[in-house]
Design a protein around this motif. Structure first.
Motif, PDB file in Angstrom:
ATOM      1  N   SER A 152     -22.297  21.505  24.700  1.00  0.00           N
ATOM      2  CA  SER A 152     -21.972  21.107  23.332  1.00  0.00           C
ATOM      3  C   SER A 152     -20.533  20.622  23.207  1.00  0.00           C
ATOM      4  O   SER A 152     -19.670  20.898  24.050  1.00  0.00           O
ATOM      5  N   THR A 153     -20.277  19.898  22.112  1.00  0.00           N
ATOM      6  CA  THR A 153     -18.922  19.491  21.755  1.00  0.00           C
ATOM      7  C   THR A 153     -18.561  19.951  20.351  1.00  0.00           C
ATOM      8  O   THR A 153     -17.389  20.044  20.015  1.00  0.00           O
ATOM      9  N   ASN A 154     -19.555  20.233  19.515  1.00  0.00           N
ATOM     10  CA  ASN A 154     -19.263  20.413  18.086  1.00  0.00           C
ATOM     11  C   ASN A 154     -19.770  21.738  17.526  1.00  0.00           C
ATOM     12  O   ASN A 154     -20.428  21.789  16.501  1.00  0.00           O
ATOM     13  N   ARG A 155     -19.429  22.834  18.229  1.00  0.00           N
ATOM     14  CA  ARG A 155     -19.749  24.162  17.700  1.00  0.00           C
ATOM     15  C   ARG A 155     -18.499  24.893  17.209  1.00  0.00           C
ATOM     16  O   ARG A 155     -18.553  26.064  16.861  1.00  0.00           O
ATOM     17  N   SER A 156     -17.360  24.222  17.210  1.00  0.00           N
ATOM     18  CA  SER A 156     -16.122  24.826  16.725  1.00  0.00           C
ATOM     19  C   SER A 156     -16.303  25.264  15.259  1.00  0.00           C
ATOM     20  O   SER A 156     -16.979  24.568  14.484  1.00  0.00           O
ATOM     21  N   PRO A 157     -15.735  26.433  14.893  1.00  0.00           N
ATOM     22  CA  PRO A 157     -14.772  27.288  15.581  1.00  0.00           C
ATOM     23  C   PRO A 157     -15.393  28.354  16.486  1.00  0.00           C
ATOM     24  O   PRO A 157     -14.744  29.361  16.816  1.00  0.00           O
ATOM     25  N   ASN A 164     -14.285  19.463  15.805  1.00  0.00           N
ATOM     26  CA  ASN A 164     -15.642  19.336  16.323  1.00  0.00           C
ATOM     27  C   ASN A 164     -15.762  18.188  17.312  1.00  0.00           C
ATOM     28  O   ASN A 164     -16.470  18.293  18.312  1.00  0.00           O
ATOM     29  N   CYS A 165     -15.099  17.087  17.029  1.00  0.00           N
ATOM     30  CA  CYS A 165     -15.171  15.929  17.917  1.00  0.00           C
ATOM     31  C   CYS A 165     -14.030  15.917  18.933  1.00  0.00           C
ATOM     32  O   CYS A 165     -14.249  15.807  20.135  1.00  0.00           O
ATOM     33  N   HIS A 166     -12.809  16.027  18.455  1.00  0.00           N
ATOM     34  CA  HIS A 166     -11.644  15.892  19.332  1.00  0.00           C
ATOM     35  C   HIS A 166     -11.283  17.184  20.050  1.00  0.00           C
ATOM     36  O   HIS A 166     -10.417  17.162  20.936  1.00  0.00           O
ATOM     37  N   GLN A 167     -11.955  18.278  19.683  1.00  0.00           N
ATOM     38  CA  GLN A 167     -11.837  19.573  20.351  1.00  0.00           C
ATOM     39  C   GLN A 167     -10.540  20.308  20.004  1.00  0.00           C
ATOM     40  O   GLN A 167      -9.551  19.711  19.567  1.00  0.00           O
ATOM     41  N   LYS A 168     -10.573  21.605  20.211  1.00  0.00           N
ATOM     42  CA  LYS A 168      -9.448  22.475  19.866  1.00  0.00           C
ATOM     43  C   LYS A 168      -8.166  22.046  20.577  1.00  0.00           C
ATOM     44  O   LYS A 168      -7.072  22.106  20.002  1.00  0.00           O
ATOM     45  N   ASN A 169      -8.297  21.589  21.825  1.00  0.00           N
ATOM     46  CA  ASN A 169      -7.105  21.215  22.594  1.00  0.00           C
ATOM     47  C   ASN A 169      -6.750  19.736  22.474  1.00  0.00           C
ATOM     48  O   ASN A 169      -5.853  19.252  23.160  1.00  0.00           O
ATOM     49  N   GLY A 170      -7.463  18.994  21.628  1.00  0.00           N
ATOM     50  CA  GLY A 170      -7.139  17.600  21.394  1.00  0.00           C
ATOM     51  C   GLY A 170      -7.481  16.654  22.523  1.00  0.00           C
ATOM     52  O   GLY A 170      -7.077  15.486  22.504  1.00  0.00           O
ATOM     53  N   LYS A 171      -8.280  17.116  23.483  1.00  0.00           N
ATOM     54  CA  LYS A 171      -8.593  16.282  24.639  1.00  0.00           C
ATOM     55  C   LYS A 171      -9.928  15.556  24.525  1.00  0.00           C
ATOM     56  O   LYS A 171     -10.341  14.873  25.459  1.00  0.00           O
TER      57      LYS A 171
END
Length: 578
Positions: free
Chosen positions: A350-355, A478-485
C-alpha cells in the motif's frame, strides 16, 4: 542430460535442444534471498538488481526469463535473462524491444503460442520467440493500440483463453468518475461516460495486428483498475484481483475517518464472465460489513447499500490498498499437491494507509476447488519489504510485482524497487507437507504488514502534529508519504524535488499554483517520469497553504525559504480563485 524438441511451424520443422537444468540441483541462497517461506520451500536470487527495475515477467520452457522493465530506455523496454551453467543465477543479460511509449506503468508480459506478448501503457506488442536465440529477433508487432494518452491506472495486463482471444484491461483515469477528478466533495457524473472506453476488460483477436479498442469487444465493466489478471484453464474462465478506490477521507472528510480510509475498500478477487459488472464507480466493497456500498460521490455515506447486491461480488476480499499487481494459477507439479490449480497473487504494497502503517508487500496463495477459494488466503512469501512495519512506502526494500511459473514448476517473482528476481522451488518431501509447515507463516499475519490496524493504538500521528505538519499529514502524506519520498511509481518525491524548492523547473509561486490548481501528468521529477493526478487544494486557506509549503520546503532534506499567506493570496488572485 539433454532434451530434444521438435516444433512444427507451418510447413517448416524446427528442432532444437534444451539443457535439462534439473540435472544440477539448485542451491538456495543462505537466507532465501531475504524471503520467509513455508516448510521446505527455498529461494534463490536469479538477478540481484536491474538498473531499469522490473514490472511483470515470463519464463520460457527452457528457463529463459523475460522481464518487462519499469523504466525503458532507448535500447529496449524488456530484458532477457539466461542461466547457462544451471546454478540458478542469470549470467547473460540483454535488453531488447525498443518502442516510443516509455511510461513506467506498462506491465503485461506473457508467453503464448510461441510468442512473447508485452505491453506499454498504451500498446500491446508481440514478438516471435526464436528457439535458437535468447533475444527474439523477429519483427515486433503492434497488436492493440490505445488512442488515449497515458493516464493513471493505465497498466494493460493481458490474458489468453486458448481459443484465439486476448483479454486486455483498460483502467479508468479517475478515482470515482467525479466531475472534477480527486477534488474534495466533487460529485460523481451520472451515467459515468468513462465506462464507454475505460474501467473494464476488452476481448481482442490475439493474432490480428493494429487493432484499436473499438475493434475489440467489451467483455466486462465496472472495474476501476485491474493489474492482476489470469485465465484459469481448469475452470476455463477469467479471474482478476481488482484495486479498490482511494481517498475516502481526503475527498469526504465529513463522512469518513482516517481509519476508515485506511481499511476501506477491499481489493476484490473476482470471477469474470462475459457481461460481468463489478459496480465501479457507483459501489465499493466493504470487507468489514461484507457488502457493496454506495460510493460517496453518488450519495453514499459508508452505510447506504442501495443496489450494491446486484453487482458482481468478490469470491474473496483482501484488505484495502494492498495493491494486487499479478495473478497466477499454478499448474505445475513441483510444489506439494495442495498448490495445484491454486492462485498466487503478488501484492505490491500500500501507499495510502497513513496515518496507519502501510501493508501488503508479499506473495499470497489462495487454495482453489471448483472455481472458488477452498480456504482462507495464506502468506506464501514474505520479507520483500525488509521490515515488519512500513511507515512510508519508500522504506520498503523490495515490492513484489510479477509472478510467473517456469517449465519445471518453479515460481519466479519480480520486484519494482531493486529490479530483483527470485526463483522459489521446493526441496523437501512433498508428501509430508501440511498444516504444520504452514503454521509459522500463519503467525506472520499478526505483523503490522498484514493485520487490521487498531483505530487508536496504531495511529502513528496521535498528538504529534500541528500547523503545516498537520495539513501535510491530512492531505499530502497518503500519496507523498510520511518521509516525503513518494512511492517511486505513481506519486513523486517531495524530498529534493525541483518542483518544491525551485530551480531548474519551478520557482516558489509555481509551487503555490500546484497546490491551489493541482497537477495532472505526465511530468518528470528528479528525471523520473510520473503520471498521476494531484487534486486541487484551493479549498485550503491561504494560511494553510503557506504553512504546508513551508513545512515541505524545510523538511525531507529540503532547505528553502518560507512561504507566507500574503504570497499565497497573491497567486490565488492571479489565478482568479476565491
Amino acid at each position: 542430460m539433454a532434451v530434444a524438441l521438435v516444433i512444427a511451424t507451418g510447413l517448416c520443422i524446427i528442432s532444437f535442444t534444451i539443457i535439462n537444468k534439473k540435472d544440477k540441483p539448485l542451491t538456495a541462497d543462505a537466507n532465501n534471498g531475504g524471503l520467509y517461506l513455508p516448510g521446505n520451500f527455498k529461494a534463490i536470487v536469479v538477478i540481484d538488481s536491474l538498473a531499469e527495475r522490473a514490472r511483470h515477467l515470463a519464463v520460457n520452457i527452457n528457463g529463459d526469463i523475460y522481464v518487462k522493465l519499469r523504466f525503458p530506455d532507448s535500447i529496449g523496454g524488456n530484458v532477457a535473462l539466461r542461466d547457462t551453467n544451471g546454478d540458478g543465477k542469470a549470467d547473460i543479460i540483454k535488453k531488447f524491444g525498443n518502442y516510443d511509449d516509455k511510461g513506467s506503468y506498462g506491465t503485461g508480459m506473457r508467453i503464448h503460442n510461441g510468442y512473447l506478448y508485452y505491453s506499454s501503457q498504451i500498446n500491446v506488442y508481440r514478438i516471435k520467440l526464436n528457439p535458437q536465440t535468447l533475444v527474439p529477433d523477429g519483427e515486433m508487432e503492434l497488436i492493440v493500440h490505445d488512442i488515449h494518452p497515458e493516464h493513471e491506472h493505465d497498466a494493460k495486463p493481458i490474458a489468453f483463453d486458448g481459443k484465439g482471444n486476448m483479454y486486455v484491461a483498460f483502467g479508468a483515469p479517475s478515482n470515482a468518475c467525479q466531475e472534477q477528478n480527486r477534488v474534495p466533495g466533487s460529485p460523481g457524473i451520472k451515467g459515468c461516460p468513462l465506462l464507454e472506453e475505460y474501467g473494464g476488460i476488452w476481448r481482442f483477436d490475439e493474432a490480428k495486428p493494429n487493432q484499436l479498442q473499438k475493434d475489440g469487444f467489451r467483455y466486462a465493466t465496472g472495474l476501476r483498475s485491474v493489474v492482476a489478471m489470469d485465465w484459469n484453464t481448469t475452470e476455463n474462465c477469467l479471474y482478476v484481483v481488482a484495486h479498490g478506490r482511494d481517498d475516502l477521507r481526503l475527498l469526504f472528510p465529513k463522512l469518513f475517518t482516517a481509519w476508515q480510509s485506511a481499511v476501506l475498500p477491499a481489493e476484490e478477487f473476482l470471477k469474470i464472465k462475459e457481461g460481468t459488472d463489478a459496480g465501479w464507480p457507483y459501489y465499493y466493497y466493504d470487507p468489514i460489513k461484507k457488502k457493496k456500498l454506495l460510493n460517496p460521490e453518488y450519495g453514499g455515506n459508508g452505510i447506504i447499500q442501495r443496489n450494491g447486491a446486484k453487482y458482481a461480488q468478490p469470491i474473496m476480499a483482501f484488505q484495502a490498498h494492498w495493491a494486487p499487481n499479478d495473478l497466477l494459477f499454478y499448474t505445475g507439479d513441483q510444489f506439494p499437491a495442495r498448490y495445484k490449480n491454486g492462485a498466487f497473487i503478488a501484492f505490491h504494497g500500500s501507499t495510502n494507509r497513513s496515518p496507519y502503517p502501510q501493508a501488503g508487500f508479499f506473495v499470497c496463495f489462495v487454495p482453489f476447488k471448483n472455481g472458488v477459494p477452498a480456504g482462507p488466503w495464506e502468506i506464501f512469501a514474505d520479507g520483500f519489504a525488509g521490515r515488519n512495519t512500513v511507515v512510508s512506502v519508500s522504506e520498503a526494500l523490495c515490492r513484489p510485482m510479477g509472478v510467473a511459473m517456469g517449465g519445471d514448476g518453479s515460481l519466479y517473482v519480480s520486484d519494482t524497487e531493486k529490479g530483483r528476481v527470485w526463483r522459489i522451488f521446493y526441496a523437501g518431501d512433498k508428501s509430508k507437507f501440511g498444516p504444520a509447515q504452514l503454521a509459522k507463516m500463519e503467525q506472520r499475519k499478526k505483523l503490522p504488514n498484514f493485520k487490521m490496524p487498531d483505530q487508536l493504538r496504531n495511529n502513528m500521528m496521535t498528538g504529534m502534529l500541528k500547523g503545516g505538519a498537520k495539513v501535510y499529514f491530512t492531505y499530502c502524506a497518503n500519496c507523498h508519504q510520511k518521509n516525503g519520498k513518494g512511492d517511486g511509481n505513481l506519486f513523486p518525491p517531495l524530498s529534493g524535488s525541483e518542483w518544491v524548492t525551485g530551480g531548474k523547473y519551478m520557482e516558489k509561486d509555481l509551487a503555490i499554483q500546484v497546490v491551489l490548481n493541482g497537477l495532472e501528468g505526465p511530468v518528470k521529477v528528479k528525471d523520473r517520469p510520473y503520471n498521476s493526478v494531484m487534486p486541487k487544494h484551493n479549498f485550503l486557506s491561504d494560511n494553510d497553504v503557506a504553512q504546508v509549503l513551508t513545512y515541505i520546503r524545510n523538511n525531507f532534506g529540503n532547505n528553502s525559504s518560507l512561504v507566507t499567506a500574503a504570497e499565497v493570496k497573491k497567486v490565488r488572485t492571479t489565478l482568479g480563485l476565491k
